[in-house]
Design an enzyme around this catalytic site. Structure first.
Site, short mmCIF file in Angstrom:
data_model
loop_
_atom_site.label_atom_id
_atom_site.label_comp_id
_atom_site.label_asym_id
_atom_site.label_seq_id
_atom_site.Cartn_x
_atom_site.Cartn_y
_atom_site.Cartn_z
N ASP A 65 0.64 -1.02 0.01
CA ASP A 65 0.05 -0.12 0.01
C ASP A 65 0.97 1.13 0.21
OD1 ASP A 65 -2.55 1.27 0.34
OD2 ASP A 65 -1.82 1.93 2.25
N GLU A 84 1.20 -0.47 -5.13
CA GLU A 84 0.05 0.29 -5.21
C GLU A 84 0.58 1.88 -5.36
OE1 GLU A 84 -3.51 2.80 -3.64
OE2 GLU A 84 -1.57 2.25 -2.73
C1 GLC Z 1 -4.08 3.46 -0.56
C2 GLC Z 1 -5.54 2.70 -0.10
C3 GLC Z 1 -6.28 3.91 0.36
C4 GLC Z 1 -5.86 4.41 1.66
C5 GLC Z 1 -4.58 5.00 1.62
C6 GLC Z 1 -3.54 5.24 2.88
O1 GLC Z 1 -3.91 4.58 -1.33
O2 GLC Z 1 -5.92 2.23 -1.44
O3 GLC Z 1 -7.52 3.40 0.44
O4 GLC Z 1 -6.75 5.47 2.04
O5 GLC Z 1 -3.49 3.92 0.79
O6 GLC Z 1 -3.44 4.04 3.30
#
Ligand code: GLC
Length: 648
Positions: free
Chosen positions: A283, A325
């Site tokens: 993430d 991500e």
């Molecule tokens: C990523 C997740 C999102 C979250 C962020 C902080 O972008 O997809 O939902 O708010 O990380 O962890």
């Protein structure tokens, strides 16, 4: 440590680990000995001058050895099966779904009882949104983790997760979980210790007595949630410090300049690997390195740390692929696959967030030019890596594609984005989309878009006004959008509820733990009585479900859809349409899409530009065949229609 002494040191550690070096564990031993120098090189390029350098490197090597030694035989066997010249995750037979365990099924046990449902649909890869412990009132949908190794009791137990994984394995399904690398909840044990003045743990975060350094950072750092958590620092009453909180005020950023933090998080990564995770979703990796004077996103050190993670994982638990991500500018996204000598050696998978947003652009404008003009960078993805392709996910839709592409299409970037925001938030006359603006920045007017696939495609509007033609049109849009992303190349990732046409759910507004974050409008609670309608012919659920099912089946049967860097965009001579060609071993598939509400036409010549095709072609979608006409004849495509043309 010199290279020689690194190998010697790692060898010592390996020898004291009770491994069968000459037998069962030989392959691991060889991997470690031959890979440790590179690993150390990556490690040292970040931590060379750190006081904890040697101590932490030892811990890192120990962590790798422990991860391998405690890995179940069944997972080691799966690692071997996955190994091969062509990475397993390029396969066209994998289709994923991302879901919240509680909102989808109630809990992990009940989710296990839904495995038949996934099989019915054709989904064989599950992304479970964060299931580890997280404070219910301040959780960011589970992305504020207070314990990385204990499943939150809302979802069940760690044993339930293990049972689910075992049941999935029996059905040959794949599992994806998140590691929230950038931050912890402010109620994580480390944060609590830091608040209490424990020096070791204060070094795990970015904490300052006054605003001097925070103000320096703020000069160049953008805001992620300007509406609900403005700024990047939060004053903690508990310890009288300013703490870096890039996302929500309760998400404390981990300080990766400290090698102890890196090693702890690597150990957590291995914990997930040994739960049987096939793809680990890292993430927000763009944020893990901070430096004043920069945006604190996509910094070179963040990439080095990802390369180090990839290297360590490939040594200990090689079957687990890494997904970064990174929802950042298109050119930046590409860098997460690795650059230079690390090309293809950083993240195995990344979200094709750029293309996702571009599809929504083409749908709103009825003009595919911006989408097509933006492809150059995306096509540079190294062979052996792949995308997650999707139309919707749990997050918002950001309009972060390049201004140049918008300009080349003849629009003004500012006005164009304004149009997009108005169109999808339903403020544009004639738009049937019902979404909302998310994270509006009052200073810049930047905003992103929330809303479910169905609502953004007009289904909610059609149902509200009982307008059959709008309903009909929305189903066509939904199917076309899904088809477009599913054949593009990469692992399709559906978002739960979209396969049944779930519209926005506004109940989040009544929940103080969610009301500040309108992304909850597109995170529905599944209604399994309603879901039964999928089997009743003619219902909306049935029409969308069977269309999705059919797309998945087709995808699995067409080997050229596997991601072999075999995507070519075709000149359509018609800005309302888009065509891409997927080709493998001489087999071609032309995927043709009409992004407008009207019929549109394509010259048959479009299909001849890339070598012979036809003369008779077969549309896998409709099951009908066509004769390729002469260059001045045209193929007519229905409003929001599409074709998947192969040779007969
Ligand atoms: C990523 C997740 C999102 C979250 C962020 C902080 O972008 O997809 O939902 O708010 O990380 O962890």
């Amino acid at each position: 440590m010199q290279n020689e002494s690194i190998t010697t040191r790692v060898n010592e550690l390996l020898k004291s680990a009770n491994l069968d070096i000459a037998g069962a564990d030989n392959a691991f031993y060889v991997r470690m000995i031959s890979g440790c120098e590179e690993m150390h090189h990556l490690y040292d390029s970040i931590y060379k001058h750190h006081t904890y350098r040697d101590e932490s490197f030892d811990n890192l090597a120990q962590s790798i050895i422990r991860a391998y030694s405690t890995r179940k035989d069944s997972l080691k066997a799966r690692d071997s099966r996955k190994a091969g010249d062509i990475p397993w995750f390029l396969d066209n037979k994998i289709t994923g779904m991302s879901l919240y365990v509680d909102r989808f099924a109630g809990n992990l046990k009940k989710l296990e009882s839904k495995l038949d449902y996934f099989e019915e649909l054709g989904v064989n890869f599950l992304h479970l949104m964060p299931v580890m412990q997280s404070p219910p009132d301040e959780s960011d949908g589970g992305y504020a983790v207070s314990d990385f190794r204990t499943v939150d009791k809302r979802f069940g137990t760690t044993a339930d997760l293990e049972n689910l994984q075992a049941a999935m394995l029996e059905r040959n399904m794949y599992l994806m979980l998140d590691i929230v690398l950038n931050h912890t909840s402010d109620r994580h044990e480390w944060a609590v210790k830091a608040k209490n003045g424990d020096a070791r743990y204060m070094e795990y975060y970015y904490m300052y007595d006054d605003r001097t350094i925070p103000d320096q950072f703020e000069q160049s750092m953008p805001e992620i949630f300007p509406h609900s958590s403005p700024g990047n620092f939060t004053w903690s009453e508990a310890c009288n410090k300013w703490v870096m909180t890039v996302f929500n005020y309760y998400q404390w950023d981990l300080n990766f300049t400290n090698p102890r933090v890196f090693v702890e998080m690597l150990d957590n990564i291995f914990f997930y690997a040994n739960l049987g995770v096939d793809i680990l979703r890292i993430d927000a990796p763009a944020f893990i390195w901070k430096k004043t004077g920069t945006t604190c996103q996509n910094l070179p050190e963040a990439h080095t740390l990802l390369q180090l993670i990839k290297k360590c994982v490939s040594l200990a638990t090689p079957g687990m692929a890494i997904l970064g991500e990174a929802i950042v500018a298109p050119k930046e996204i590409m860098r997460y696959f690795g650059t230079g000598e690390y090309s293809g050696k950083e993240c195995d998978v990344a979200y094709n967030a750029t293309h996702m947003a571009l599809q929504w652009d083409a749908l709103a404008t009825g003009d595919s030019t911006v989408m097509i003009k933006s492809q150059h960078d995306l096509l540079q993805k190294p062979f052996g890596t792949t995308w997650i392709t999707y139309t919707r996910c749990h997050d918002d839709i950001g309009l972060g594609y390049e201004d140049e592409a918008i300009l080349e299409a003849g629009y003004s970037p500012y006005e164009h984005r304004r149009f997009m925001k108005n169109y999808y938030s339903g403020q544009y006359q004639g738009s049937t989309a019902k979404g909302a603006l998310f994270a509006v920045n009052p200073k810049t007017q930047d905003a992103r878009i929330s809303g479910s696939l169905a609502s953004l495609c007009g289904l909610e509007f059609g149902l509200e006004w009982q307008d059959e033609s709008v309903i009909e049109q929305s189903i066509r849009k939904i199917t076309m959008m899904q088809a477009h992303s599913m054949f593009l190349g990469g692992i399709p990732m559906l978002f739960y509820g979209d396969e049944l046409g779930y519209c926005n759910d506004y109940s989040f507004m009544q929940d103080p733990a969610k009301s500040y974050d309108n992304r909850w409008m597109h995170r529905p609670v599944m209604d399994w009585i309603r879901n039964k309608r999928r089997t009743k012919e003619g219902t909306i659920e049935n029409r969308i479900f069977t269309a999705t099912q059919k797309l998945i089946q087709l995808r699995k049967s067409l080997s050229m859809v596997a991601d072999h860097k075999n995507l070519t965009w075709i000149h359509t001579f018609n800005k309302h349409a888009a065509i891409y060609l997927r080709e493998l071993n001489g087999q071609k598939l032309y995927c043709v899409f009409n992004f407008t509400k009207d019929q549109t036409s394509i010259t048959w010549y479009a299909f001849k530009q890339n070598g012979p095709f036809g003369p008779e072609i077969y549309d896998h979608w409709t099951g009908s065949s066509f004769q390729i006409g002469s260059d001045y004849e045209h193929l007519m495509i229905e409003p929001y229609g599409f074709h998947l043309f192969g040779e007969l």
